[in-house]
Design a protein around this motif. Structure first.
Motif, PDB file in Angstrom:
ATOM      1  N   HIS A 163       0.841  -1.199   0.000  1.00  0.00           N
ATOM      2  CA  HIS A 163       0.000   0.000   0.000  1.00  0.00           C
ATOM      3  C   HIS A 163       0.878   1.251   0.000  1.00  0.00           C
ATOM      4  O   HIS A 163       1.837   1.346   0.769  1.00  0.00           O
ATOM      5  CB  HIS A 163      -0.900   0.026   1.237  1.00  0.00           C
ATOM      6  N   LYS A 164       0.531   2.209  -0.858  1.00  0.00           N
ATOM      7  CA  LYS A 164       1.361   3.406  -0.967  1.00  0.00           C
ATOM      8  C   LYS A 164       0.488   4.629  -1.205  1.00  0.00           C
ATOM      9  O   LYS A 164      -0.498   4.574  -1.934  1.00  0.00           O
ATOM     10  CB  LYS A 164       2.367   3.243  -2.103  1.00  0.00           C
ATOM     11  N   LEU A 165       0.856   5.721  -0.553  1.00  0.00           N
ATOM     12  CA  LEU A 165       0.137   6.996  -0.675  1.00  0.00           C
ATOM     13  C   LEU A 165       0.817   7.874  -1.719  1.00  0.00           C
ATOM     14  O   LEU A 165       2.034   8.051  -1.706  1.00  0.00           O
ATOM     15  CB  LEU A 165       0.118   7.718   0.671  1.00  0.00           C
ATOM     16  N   TYR A 166      -0.001   8.429  -2.631  1.00  0.00           N
ATOM     17  CA  TYR A 166       0.465   9.397  -3.634  1.00  0.00           C
ATOM     18  C   TYR A 166      -0.311  10.690  -3.383  1.00  0.00           C
ATOM     19  O   TYR A 166      -1.303  10.977  -4.060  1.00  0.00           O
ATOM     20  CB  TYR A 166       0.225   8.872  -5.047  1.00  0.00           C
ATOM     21  N   ALA A 167       0.136  11.431  -2.403  1.00  0.00           N
ATOM     22  CA  ALA A 167      -0.644  12.554  -1.873  1.00  0.00           C
ATOM     23  C   ALA A 167      -0.947  13.620  -2.913  1.00  0.00           C
ATOM     24  O   ALA A 167      -1.958  14.322  -2.808  1.00  0.00           O
ATOM     25  CB  ALA A 167       0.096  13.176  -0.685  1.00  0.00           C
ATOM     26  N   HIS A 168      -0.090  13.783  -3.920  1.00  0.00           N
ATOM     27  CA  HIS A 168      -0.262  14.864  -4.896  1.00  0.00           C
ATOM     28  C   HIS A 168      -0.908  14.385  -6.199  1.00  0.00           C
ATOM     29  O   HIS A 168      -0.984  15.146  -7.160  1.00  0.00           O
ATOM     30  CB  HIS A 168       1.092  15.527  -5.180  1.00  0.00           C
ATOM     31  N   ASN A 169      -1.371  13.163  -6.225  1.00  0.00           N
ATOM     32  CA  ASN A 169      -2.021  12.647  -7.426  1.00  0.00           C
ATOM     33  C   ASN A 169      -3.488  13.081  -7.438  1.00  0.00           C
ATOM     34  O   ASN A 169      -4.001  13.681  -6.498  1.00  0.00           O
ATOM     35  CB  ASN A 169      -1.914  11.122  -7.466  1.00  0.00           C
ATOM     36  N   THR A 170      -4.199  12.785  -8.520  1.00  0.00           N
ATOM     37  CA  THR A 170      -5.601  13.175  -8.664  1.00  0.00           C
ATOM     38  C   THR A 170      -6.481  12.406  -7.688  1.00  0.00           C
ATOM     39  O   THR A 170      -6.136  11.300  -7.244  1.00  0.00           O
ATOM     40  CB  THR A 170      -6.090  12.917 -10.098  1.00  0.00           C
ATOM     41  N   GLU A 171      -7.635  12.979  -7.371  1.00  0.00           N
ATOM     42  CA  GLU A 171      -8.565  12.334  -6.447  1.00  0.00           C
ATOM     43  C   GLU A 171      -8.976  10.963  -6.963  1.00  0.00           C
ATOM     44  O   GLU A 171      -9.183  10.764  -8.152  1.00  0.00           O
ATOM     45  CB  GLU A 171      -9.815  13.210  -6.284  1.00  0.00           C
ATOM     46  N   GLY A 172      -9.085  10.031  -6.035  1.00  0.00           N
ATOM     47  CA  GLY A 172      -9.432   8.668  -6.399  1.00  0.00           C
ATOM     48  C   GLY A 172      -8.235   7.800  -6.726  1.00  0.00           C
ATOM     49  O   GLY A 172      -8.359   6.573  -6.795  1.00  0.00           O
ATOM     50  N   ARG A 173      -7.065   8.415  -6.906  1.00  0.00           N
ATOM     51  CA  ARG A 173      -5.854   7.662  -7.227  1.00  0.00           C
ATOM     52  C   ARG A 173      -4.678   8.119  -6.362  1.00  0.00           C
ATOM     53  O   ARG A 173      -3.530   8.109  -6.772  1.00  0.00           O
ATOM     54  CB  ARG A 173      -5.500   7.796  -8.717  1.00  0.00           C
ATOM     55  N   ARG A 174      -5.009   8.518  -5.142  1.00  0.00           N
ATOM     56  CA  ARG A 174      -3.956   8.951  -4.217  1.00  0.00           C
ATOM     57  C   ARG A 174      -3.515   7.836  -3.277  1.00  0.00           C
ATOM     58  O   ARG A 174      -2.457   7.932  -2.667  1.00  0.00           O
ATOM     59  CB  ARG A 174      -4.445  10.163  -3.418  1.00  0.00           C
ATOM     60  N   TRP A 175      -4.328   6.809  -3.147  1.00  0.00           N
ATOM     61  CA  TRP A 175      -3.980   5.662  -2.315  1.00  0.00           C
ATOM     62  C   TRP A 175      -4.085   4.429  -3.182  1.00  0.00           C
ATOM     63  O   TRP A 175      -5.098   4.215  -3.838  1.00  0.00           O
ATOM     64  CB  TRP A 175      -4.933   5.575  -1.121  1.00  0.00           C
ATOM     65  N   ILE A 212      -2.731   0.137  -4.142  1.00  0.00           N
ATOM     66  CA  ILE A 212      -2.011  -1.116  -3.919  1.00  0.00           C
ATOM     67  C   ILE A 212      -1.078  -1.289  -5.103  1.00  0.00           C
ATOM     68  O   ILE A 212      -1.508  -1.392  -6.250  1.00  0.00           O
ATOM     69  CB  ILE A 212      -2.973  -2.304  -3.810  1.00  0.00           C
ATOM     70  N   VAL A 213       0.209  -1.271  -4.819  1.00  0.00           N
ATOM     71  CA  VAL A 213       1.225  -1.204  -5.866  1.00  0.00           C
ATOM     72  C   VAL A 213       1.795  -2.595  -6.133  1.00  0.00           C
ATOM     73  O   VAL A 213       2.161  -3.319  -5.201  1.00  0.00           O
ATOM     74  CB  VAL A 213       2.362  -0.243  -5.441  1.00  0.00           C
ATOM     75  N   ALA A 241      -1.304  -0.761 -10.756  1.00  0.00           N
ATOM     76  CA  ALA A 241      -1.722  -0.410  -9.404  1.00  0.00           C
ATOM     77  C   ALA A 241      -3.242  -0.429  -9.299  1.00  0.00           C
ATOM     78  O   ALA A 241      -3.955  -0.165 -10.270  1.00  0.00           O
ATOM     79  CB  ALA A 241      -1.183   0.964  -9.028  1.00  0.00           C
ATOM     80  N   LEU A 242      -3.752  -0.745  -8.124  1.00  0.00           N
ATOM     81  CA  LEU A 242      -5.189  -0.774  -7.866  1.00  0.00           C
ATOM     82  C   LEU A 242      -5.550   0.385  -6.948  1.00  0.00           C
ATOM     83  O   LEU A 242      -5.019   0.501  -5.845  1.00  0.00           O
ATOM     84  CB  LEU A 242      -5.595  -2.100  -7.217  1.00  0.00           C
ATOM     85  N   CYS A 243      -6.486   1.228  -7.413  1.00  0.00           N
ATOM     86  CA  CYS A 243      -6.928   2.375  -6.623  1.00  0.00           C
ATOM     87  C   CYS A 243      -8.385   2.161  -6.198  1.00  0.00           C
ATOM     88  O   CYS A 243      -8.922   1.068  -6.310  1.00  0.00           O
ATOM     89  CB  CYS A 243      -6.741   3.659  -7.421  1.00  0.00           C
ATOM     90  N   LEU A 244      -9.002   3.218  -5.691  1.00  0.00           N
ATOM     91  CA  LEU A 244     -10.303   3.094  -5.034  1.00  0.00           C
ATOM     92  C   LEU A 244     -11.362   2.435  -5.910  1.00  0.00           C
ATOM     93  O   LEU A 244     -12.004   1.456  -5.520  1.00  0.00           O
ATOM     94  CB  LEU A 244     -10.769   4.478  -4.575  1.00  0.00           C
ATOM     95  N   ARG A 245     -11.587   2.969  -7.103  1.00  0.00           N
ATOM     96  CA  ARG A 245     -12.646   2.425  -7.956  1.00  0.00           C
ATOM     97  C   ARG A 245     -12.314   1.003  -8.428  1.00  0.00           C
ATOM     98  O   ARG A 245     -13.219   0.213  -8.692  1.00  0.00           O
ATOM     99  CB  ARG A 245     -12.908   3.344  -9.139  1.00  0.00           C
ATOM    100  N   ASP A 246     -11.017   0.681  -8.525  1.00  0.00           N
ATOM    101  CA  ASP A 246     -10.632  -0.687  -8.864  1.00  0.00           C
ATOM    102  C   ASP A 246     -11.090  -1.656  -7.780  1.00  0.00           C
ATOM    103  O   ASP A 246     -11.561  -2.758  -8.071  1.00  0.00           O
ATOM    104  CB  ASP A 246      -9.115  -0.790  -9.037  1.00  0.00           C
TER     105      ASP A 246
END
Length: 214
Positions: A108-120, A122-123, A144-149
């Motif tokens: 799990h990795k945080l991408y704080a400056h990425n677009t909404e929905g793709r900031r957190w 699973i890499v 990577a898997l983000c929220l909507r995934d």
């Protein structure tokens, strides 16, 4: 995501929603395994069926559980017209098990400056030359898997649960309890705004109105 406008989901809300969907997806997979146990128990005619349940739960990995269940079904129902319906569910479970392993064991990795929905995210992890490689950039790497995934995966697991339940009932000579279309995930994954509003509603926080077109 940018077309949805700013502040669809705060970063804290996104992290909360991400973990909520992750937990829901893993819990749904537990229902998949529960349905498989029902199928396995239907294949044996012994007074102490609990013994088989104990044996099933003693198998450590899902692939072996699924193989055990498939062998039992083939032995008991291999000549049944419903056997191919079971086999389709079994093959789908084998495919989706890879997604279950990814969300259960991924990094799990945080991408704080990425677009909404793709900031957190699973890499995916990769090994090369004895080193563990992953992306440290500002955006999640490919795969990577983000929220909507995660929402989509949860729907897939739910569809699989329904499919195995239907196959079980048909193997037992009873009608399938659910319409066949419910074995498949919905055609569209909820939007980020819909996910955010669902989380807010569950927390008792006022939901944001839908964005109107100008």
């Amino acid at each position: 995501v940018g077309s949805l406008g700013p502040h669809v989901m705060k970063i804290a809300e996104e992290i909360f929603a991400f973990k909520h969907e992750l937990g829901s997806a893993i819990a749904q997979w537990g229902y998949v395994e529960g349905q498989l146990l029902r199928v396995a128990l239907e294949c044996v005619d012994i007074p102490d069926r609990q013994a088989l349940a104990i044996g099933y739960h003693s198998v450590e990995n899902f692939r072996s559980k699924l193989t055990m269940c498939d062998n039992l079904v083939e032995h008991r129902f291999g000549n049944s017209p419903a056997f191919q319906r079971w086999r389709a569910a079994k093959d789908r479970a084998e495919r989706l098990a890879k997604k279950r392993n990814t969300i259960a064991h991924g990094w799990h990795k945080l991408y704080a400056h990425n677009t909404e929905g793709r900031r957190w995210a699973i890499v995916p992890l990769h090994h090369a030359n004895g080193q563990l490689l992953h992306a440290d950039g500002e955006k999640p790497p490919a795969g990577a898997l983000c929220l909507r995934d995660l929402v989509a995966i949860r729907f897939e697991f739910h569809g699989l649960t329904t499919q195995i339940c239907n196959a079980y009932e048909v193997l037992c000579g009873r009608p399938a309890p659910f319409p066949e279309h419910e074995e498949q995930p919905p055609p569209n994954t909820p939007s980020l705004r819909q996910i955010a509003n669902q989380i807010r509603a569950e927390l008792g926080v006022p939901v944001k109105p839908s964005r109107r077109k100008s």
